[in-house]
Every structure is written in structure tokens, then in C-alpha cells.
Write an enzyme that holds these catalytic residues in place. Structure first.
Site, PDB file in Angstrom:
ATOM      1  N   GLU A  82     -60.807  39.049  64.383  1.00  0.00           N
ATOM      2  CA  GLU A  82     -60.142  38.102  63.477  1.00  0.00           C
ATOM      3  C   GLU A  82     -61.153  37.165  62.815  1.00  0.00           C
ATOM      4  O   GLU A  82     -61.986  36.560  63.501  1.00  0.00           O
ATOM      5  CB  GLU A  82     -59.114  37.286  64.287  1.00  0.00           C
ATOM      6  CG  GLU A  82     -58.265  36.364  63.438  1.00  0.00           C
ATOM      7  CD  GLU A  82     -57.152  35.669  64.239  1.00  0.00           C
ATOM      8  OE1 GLU A  82     -56.646  36.257  65.221  1.00  0.00           O
ATOM      9  OE2 GLU A  82     -56.804  34.538  63.880  1.00  0.00           O
ATOM     10  N   LYS A 260     -51.809  31.080  71.969  1.00  0.00           N
ATOM     11  CA  LYS A 260     -52.443  32.282  71.385  1.00  0.00           C
ATOM     12  C   LYS A 260     -53.766  31.891  70.737  1.00  0.00           C
ATOM     13  O   LYS A 260     -54.770  32.594  70.828  1.00  0.00           O
ATOM     14  CB  LYS A 260     -51.500  32.942  70.374  1.00  0.00           C
ATOM     15  CG  LYS A 260     -51.994  34.281  69.832  1.00  0.00           C
ATOM     16  CD  LYS A 260     -52.875  34.158  68.607  1.00  0.00           C
ATOM     17  CE  LYS A 260     -53.347  35.528  68.137  1.00  0.00           C
ATOM     18  NZ  LYS A 260     -54.324  35.437  67.051  1.00  0.00           N
ATOM     19  N   ASP A 276     -61.712  41.746  82.249  1.00  0.00           N
ATOM     20  CA  ASP A 276     -60.346  42.230  82.066  1.00  0.00           C
ATOM     21  C   ASP A 276     -59.529  41.145  81.360  1.00  0.00           C
ATOM     22  O   ASP A 276     -58.958  40.263  81.989  1.00  0.00           O
ATOM     23  CB  ASP A 276     -59.774  42.559  83.457  1.00  0.00           C
ATOM     24  CG  ASP A 276     -58.356  43.088  83.401  1.00  0.00           C
ATOM     25  OD1 ASP A 276     -57.726  43.016  82.330  1.00  0.00           O
ATOM     26  OD2 ASP A 276     -57.876  43.567  84.443  1.00  0.00           O
ATOM     27  N   HIS A 374     -59.189  31.073  56.058  1.00  0.00           N
ATOM     28  CA  HIS A 374     -59.140  32.524  56.245  1.00  0.00           C
ATOM     29  C   HIS A 374     -59.502  33.285  54.985  1.00  0.00           C
ATOM     30  O   HIS A 374     -59.961  34.413  55.047  1.00  0.00           O
ATOM     31  CB  HIS A 374     -57.708  32.946  56.617  1.00  0.00           C
ATOM     32  CG  HIS A 374     -57.415  32.898  58.076  1.00  0.00           C
ATOM     33  ND1 HIS A 374     -57.745  33.910  58.928  1.00  0.00           N
ATOM     34  CD2 HIS A 374     -56.834  31.955  58.843  1.00  0.00           C
ATOM     35  CE1 HIS A 374     -57.362  33.596  60.151  1.00  0.00           C
ATOM     36  NE2 HIS A 374     -56.813  32.413  60.132  1.00  0.00           N
TER      37      HIS A 374
END
Ligand code: MEV
Length: 421
Positions: A82, A260, A276, A374
Site C-alpha cells: 500500500e 487496521k 506470522d 495517496h
């Protein structure tokens, strides 16, 4: 403290210059740079790592700069697809430097193995039998991993819980294991499986599941930092960030997105070190709901100087030895770039970058929104998608940004025009 994480104008260097800079700063060899840049990845390694291996999925690694964590400068490699994540973390870290950077503390590296005991007539009584045989069960568990015990880790405690379920009461035994620098899954699962027959013998019950819990609430890391109010953009921005945090604190729909954003950093470092990251994600989200409702993993307050103080508390089952981290050469190089010695140090970096990432997202959301940041990289990606190559990419991207429209049809049109000329 070596002031090595502040590299003036790093983002403006070319890709090769950036690689050279990190090579020199982290003391990487030519071979390590080849591995890092995917020119020399040993395919047989992956064939041994998983079944039916046919290739690799390459993810870009970016280095976050500006981090001072527990008085040590750290460059932080992040593996993430991202855009804006690495830049945002670096930018937020810059705002803590005048206030000492990040400080961390932890509960240690204790993991929990769960053993499910069924078919008990008298679960309370069985629980007491298990607890009175604790020393013997811990000894049996520790015989499974003499190396971990030799270095000061191993099974340290046993606890019992009786839980009501839709099929009746169950006795759940928790085996507490100090995993030291390992993630601990293998050690914990082996120990849980080894003591299960003994638990059946002692209680007369039947053991079914014997598996580690990803709610690693005995392996919690806390990080805190002071973010400079002026650098954030002043009082109004600081208040906007507090409002944004309070929204996440009160509302699970917002908290999911807020957390998130934290995991953008945490999973990226977990991936860069071949940890992991699914275990880390499961642990983080279950910890965020530990009080019966899902909420933010961070907190924000304003201190007496008007600066923003942020904290994060999160379980991090990370390893620096054993598992894929040990055998994956790129993971080893990324640990070298961070200068990490053990799992606790890695966890302190990961938690701090998570906090920085969250602050950066809240600041953007509370001010101009996240799309502006972005757009530049997104526009370059879009240009590539429609077939632009070399210098065309920047030209097509610039055209879309000028028009304020980053879309495939606009990119195609811009590319056509550029090629006509
Ligand atoms: C996007 O990957 C992450 C954010 O949505 C996080 C947030 O909303 O806090 C920007």
C-alpha cells in the site's frame, strides 16, 4: 545514541541511491543487497518452506526513517503493497524526535497453550487435581524443549478455567510458556500435546484440543510518545486528532478501521521479518475486544504543554529465532537493518511504528483527508496500469494530478497525447 535514523532528504534519493545508503548504514554485504533486491533468492528454500511451491510473491520493502525507540535510532524495513504507509510512519516519527522519541515497556514473552478437557463429571474437582500436580506437569512440559529451558525460558505456570459452552461445561487448562526470542507456537504446541495424556490420567476426562492461543495477553508491549503540537499543525489539529481517536474508542465500526491503520505498520514489519502476521492480527483484534466490546488499541491525550501524548498497548507474538525468520535470508537482512537483537527489541519497534502509523492516519483524516497523500503514488500506479513506461509514467501521473482525476480513462487519454507528441 547514534543519530542514524534521520536521513535528510532520503525520500528524494533515487532507488539505487537509497539502496546504497541503507547498505552503507546497516553494513550490508553485496550478497545481502542482491538478496534484498530479489536478484538472488534461493528458490530451493521456498520449496522446503511450504508444499507444492512454484514461485514467490514479491512485495516491496520500504524503510521508515526518523525513529528513536528507547533512546536508540532505528531504521525500519516495512514490507507492504500500500502506498503512503512508509512515508506516513516516517513523518509521524519526525514529530516525536524533539520529545525523546518512543518509550516502551513489556510484560515479557509469555505465550498460552490451551488444553480442552471434556467428559468430566466434576470439573471443579478435576481442576484442583491438575493444580496440585502442577510441578510434575510443568516438568513434563519442559522436558520437551531443553534448549528453551537452558536459555531461561520454558513452561512457568499452569492455570485452569471452567467455561460454560453450548455443549456444557468444559475445563480449559492454560499452560504458560516463556518463549524468549521465539514466537513460541512450536514449543507451546509440543508441550501442550505432551502433557495432555497425563491430564487425562489425572482427571479421568478426555482431552481434545491442544493448541496455542493467539490472544497473547501475557506478551503485551506498550509504547508511548509525545507528538509535537506545532509540527502537527497547531491546537486545532491536535483537537481534531483527539476527536478522531474518541470516535474509534466509542464505536466498533470506526475502531476496526482505526486498528487496521495500526496494523498497516505492524503487519508490514511482521512480514518483512517473516513473522506470522496472521497470528499478530488475530492477537491484536481479540485484545482490542478483551473488555467485551471492540475498541481502539491506542489512546491520545493533551499534556500541559499542549502537545499530543499517544500510547499503544498490543500483544505481539514475534520471534527473531526459529521458524521462517531464521531461515528466510531477506528477514535476516531486515533484522540487520533494524539492528535488532531479540524478540523484545523487535516488539518495541513494531509497537512504536504502529503508534506512529495511527497518529499519521488520524492527522490526515482530521485535516485534509487521506486521498491527497495517496494520489501521487496511486497516479503513478494507474499510469503503469495503462501501459506507460519510463518517463511517460511521471508525465501521465502529473497530468492526472493536475486535472484532479486519477482514473484509468484519464490516464489512457494522457498517454495517447504524450505519445502523439
Ligand atoms: C488505510 O489503509 C488506513 C486508514 O483507513 C486508517 C484509519 O482510518 O485510521 C487511513
Amino acid at each position: 545514541m547514534k543519530p542514524t535514523s534521520r536521513i535528510e532528504g532520503f525520500h528524494k534519493l533515487s532507488q539505487n541511491e537509497k539502496i546504497d545508503k541503507i547498505k552503507q548504514m546497516a553494513g550490508l554485504t553485496d550478497d545481502e543487497v542482491k538478496i534484498l533486491t530479489a536478484q538472488n533468492v534461493p528458490m530451493d528454500l521456498f520449496d522446503r518452506m511450504i508444499e507444492n511451491n512454484i514461485g514467490v510473491m514479491t512485495v516491496p520493502i520500504g524503510v521508515a526513517t526518523n525513529f528513536i525507540i528507547d533512546d536508540t535510532s532505528r531504521l525500519v524495513p516495512m514490507a507492504v503493497e500500500e502506498s503512503s504507509v512508509v512515508a506516513a510512519a516516517s513523518n509521524a516519527a519526525k514529530m516525536t524526535r524533539n520529545h525523546g522519541g518512543f518509550h516502551t515497556s513489556s510484560t515479557g514473552s509469555y505465550m498460552i497453550g490451551q488444553i480442552q478437557v471434556l467428559d468430566l463429571q466434576t470439573p471443579e474437582f478435576a481442576s484442583h487435581i491438575i493444580l496440585s500436580n502442577k510441578e510434575q506437569l510443568l516438568k513434563l512440559a519442559n522436558e520437551q524443549d531443553p534448549v528453551l529451558v537452558k536459555f531461561g525460558g520454558g513452561a512457568t505456570d499452569l492455570e485452569t478455567r471452567i467455561i460454560g459452552t453450548s455443549v456444557g461445561d468444559m475445563l480449559i487448562v492454560h499452560l504458560i510458556v516463556n518463549a524468549l526470542d521465539a514466537m513460541g507456537a512450536n514449543a507451546v504446541n509440543t508441550m501442550a500435546e505432551a502433557i495432555a495424556p497425563e491430564i487425562e490420567k489425572l482427571t479421568g476426562g478426555v482431552v481434545r484440543l491442544r493448541i496455542l492461543s493467539n490472544l497473547a495477553d501475557r506478551r503485551v508491549i506498550r509504547a508511548r510518545a509525545v507528538f509535537d503540537a506545532e509540527m502537527l499543525g497547531g491546537e486545532e489539529v491536535v483537537e481534531g486528532i483527539i476527536d478522531a481517536w474518541a470516535f474509534a474508542d466509542a464505536d466498533p465500526y470506526r475502531a476496526a478501521t482505526h486498528n487496521k491503520g495500526i496494523m498497516n505498520a505492524i503487519s508490514a514489519i511482521a512480514l518483512a521479518t517473516a513473522n506470522d502476521w496472521r497470528a499478530i492480527e488475530a492477537g491484536a483484534h481479540s485484545y482490542a475486544a478483551r473488555n467485551g466490546f471492540y475498541t481502539s488499541l491506542t489512546t491520545y491525550e493533551i499534556n500541559e504543554d499542549g502537545n499530543l501524548v499517544g500510547t499503544i498497548e498490543i500483544p505481539l507474538a514475534l520471534g527473531t529465532i526459529g521458524g521462517a525468520s531464521r531461515i528466510h535470508p531477506t528477514a535476516q537482512i531486515n533484522l540487520k537493518i533494524m539492528g535488532v537483537k531479540g524478540a523484545q527489541e523487535l516488539a518495541s519497534i513494531v509497537a512504536s511504528v504502529g503508534l506512529a502509523q495511527n497518529l499519521a492516519a488520524l492527522r490526515a483524516l482530521a485535516t485534509e483527508g487521506i486521498q491527497k497523500g495517496h494520489m501521487k503514488l496511486h497516479a503513478r500506479n494507474m499510469a503503469t496500469q495503462v501501459g506507460a513506461v519510463g518517463e511517460e509514467i511521471d508525465k501521465v501521473a502529473a497530468k492526472m494530478i493536475k486535472l484532479g482525476k486519477v482514473r484509468a480513462d484519464v490516464a489512457e487519454e494522457a498517454l495517447k497525447e504524450i505519445r502523439k507528441k
